[in-house]
Design a protein around this motif. Structure first.
Motif, mmCIF file in Angstrom:
data_model
loop_
_atom_site.group_PDB
_atom_site.id
_atom_site.type_symbol
_atom_site.label_atom_id
_atom_site.label_comp_id
_atom_site.label_asym_id
_atom_site.label_seq_id
_atom_site.Cartn_x
_atom_site.Cartn_y
_atom_site.Cartn_z
ATOM 1 N N TYR A 180 -14.649 -8.902 -6.539
ATOM 2 C CA TYR A 180 -13.426 -8.572 -7.291
ATOM 3 C C TYR A 180 -12.445 -7.867 -6.356
ATOM 4 N N MET A 181 -11.155 -8.126 -6.575
ATOM 5 C CA MET A 181 -10.109 -7.473 -5.793
ATOM 6 C C MET A 181 -9.193 -6.683 -6.725
ATOM 7 N N GLN A 182 -8.662 -5.616 -6.217
ATOM 8 C CA GLN A 182 -7.687 -4.820 -6.970
ATOM 9 C C GLN A 182 -6.393 -5.619 -7.050
ATOM 10 N N ALA A 183 -5.989 -5.950 -8.269
ATOM 11 C CA ALA A 183 -4.823 -6.821 -8.451
ATOM 12 C C ALA A 183 -3.639 -6.116 -9.086
ATOM 13 N N ALA A 184 -3.805 -4.880 -9.488
ATOM 14 C CA ALA A 184 -2.685 -4.150 -10.084
ATOM 15 C C ALA A 184 -1.675 -3.798 -8.996
ATOM 16 N N ARG A 185 -0.385 -3.876 -9.327
ATOM 17 C CA ARG A 185 0.672 -3.605 -8.355
ATOM 18 C C ARG A 185 1.692 -2.650 -8.956
ATOM 19 N N MET A 186 2.307 -1.881 -8.070
ATOM 20 C CA MET A 186 3.390 -0.999 -8.506
ATOM 21 C C MET A 186 4.487 -1.070 -7.458
ATOM 22 N N GLY A 187 5.618 -0.480 -7.749
ATOM 23 C CA GLY A 187 6.800 -0.669 -6.924
ATOM 24 C C GLY A 187 6.843 0.162 -5.665
ATOM 25 N N THR A 188 5.811 0.107 -4.843
ATOM 26 C CA THR A 188 5.850 0.815 -3.562
ATOM 27 C C THR A 188 6.415 -0.094 -2.482
ATOM 28 N N SER A 189 6.883 0.510 -1.401
ATOM 29 C CA SER A 189 7.461 -0.274 -0.308
ATOM 30 C C SER A 189 6.354 -0.913 0.523
ATOM 31 N N ARG A 190 6.709 -2.021 1.174
ATOM 32 C CA ARG A 190 5.779 -2.702 2.084
ATOM 33 C C ARG A 190 6.492 -2.951 3.401
ATOM 34 N N PRO A 191 5.790 -2.808 4.538
ATOM 35 C CA PRO A 191 6.412 -3.079 5.835
ATOM 36 C C PRO A 191 6.573 -4.577 6.081
ATOM 37 N N ASP A 192 7.615 -4.925 6.805
ATOM 38 C CA ASP A 192 7.795 -6.289 7.303
ATOM 39 C C ASP A 192 7.301 -6.289 8.752
ATOM 40 N N TRP A 193 6.049 -6.683 8.940
ATOM 41 C CA TRP A 193 5.419 -6.514 10.243
ATOM 42 C C TRP A 193 6.020 -7.382 11.335
ATOM 43 N N ALA A 194 6.804 -8.379 10.952
ATOM 44 C CA ALA A 194 7.474 -9.199 11.963
ATOM 45 C C ALA A 194 8.529 -8.403 12.722
ATOM 46 N N THR A 195 8.963 -7.268 12.153
ATOM 47 C CA THR A 195 9.991 -6.445 12.800
ATOM 48 C C THR A 195 9.395 -5.267 13.589
ATOM 49 N N ALA A 196 8.086 -5.204 13.703
ATOM 50 C CA ALA A 196 7.425 -4.022 14.291
ATOM 51 C C ALA A 196 7.684 -3.903 15.786
ATOM 52 N N GLU A 197 7.912 -2.667 16.214
ATOM 53 C CA GLU A 197 8.030 -2.330 17.638
ATOM 54 C C GLU A 197 7.021 -1.214 17.937
ATOM 55 N N HIS A 198 6.314 -1.334 19.053
ATOM 56 C CA HIS A 198 5.176 -0.460 19.331
ATOM 57 C C HIS A 198 5.394 0.326 20.626
#
Length: 234
Positions: free
Chosen positions: A165-183
């Motif tokens: 089973y996977m946790q499927a509940a979602r709420m309005g938190t932000s998510r990173p766009d990893w294609a824009t990542a700089e390290h």
């Protein structure tokens, strides 16, 4: 008469000869006392030759393996690990790729899992059980990080009665766009490396309804042996 005179003459001649040789007849040299044969001293066994000093080898330590030299990790390698791990969790969040809706069952759920927002993840996703999830995550995370993530009541994935089973509940938190990542490499001490990553983030799931401007978020990733061991939002 002549025989008698000849006999007397021979007698006088013999007496004179004896007197001239030392007097009183032949002398006999004393026979030396026999000596005992020399006693042989038993041979002393030869001492073994001294061997050259050799270095003493230390006793082996049970279950001791040689320490591997620390590897030098590049920012590019560790940055690729950050992005790949982040994309996995974005796929989980947005129900895409292995977590697409066709791989999720929403019916016939145990009540205690349905109440907490879990749905059943089908084998079509490529994950048949919790060990499959663990093995996949081990590409990017240390065992201690995975143990913490997959334990507890609010774990992202749970095994129950032979199902995953996977946790499927979602709420309005932000998510990173990893294609824009700089390290940026911050610290490297042996097999421990610290990377700081700047990435654009937004509440992407609301983009269809609200005009949103992305913002920058900063993360600090601590790696052990090339695997993420902790994540901190700066």
């Amino acid at each position: 008469m002549k025989k008698i005179l000849a006999l007397l003459l021979a007698t006088f001649l013999l007496a004179g000869l004896l007197t001239g040789c030392g007097g009183s007849g032949p002398t006999t040299s004393p026979t030396p006392a026999p000596t005992a044969p020399p006693t042989e001293t038993p041979a002393t066994p030869e001492e073994p030759e001294e061997l050259a000093d050799e270095p003493n080898e230390p006793d082996p330590t049970p279950e001791q393996s040689p320490t591997e030299p620390a590897r030098t990790w590049t920012v590019e390698e560790l940055g690729a690990t950050i992005v790949a791990a982040g994309e996995f969790w974005n796929a989980w969040w947005y129900w895409t790729d292995p977590f697409e809706p066709g791989h999720i069952a929403w019916d016939n759920l145990p009540d205690h899992l349905a109440e907490r927002g879990f749905a059943r993840l089908l084998p079509a996703s490529g994950f048949g059980d919790l060990d499959d999830i663990r093995d996949y995550l081990s590409q990017y995370f240390t065992a201690s990080w995975i143990d913490a993530e997959l334990s507890g009541e609010f774990s992202s994935f749970i095994a129950y009665n032979g199902n995953l089973y996977m946790q499927a509940a979602r709420m309005g938190t932000s998510r990173p766009d990893w294609a824009t990542a700089e390290h940026t490499l911050v610290e490297q001490d042996g097999n421990r490396v610290v990377i700081e990553t700047t990435v654009l983030a937004a509440a992407w799931h609301m983009a269809a309804y609200v005009e949103l401007e992305p913002w920058e978020e900063e993360y600090r990733f601590t790696f052990i042996n090339g695997r993420i061991d902790s994540i901190q939002i700066l």
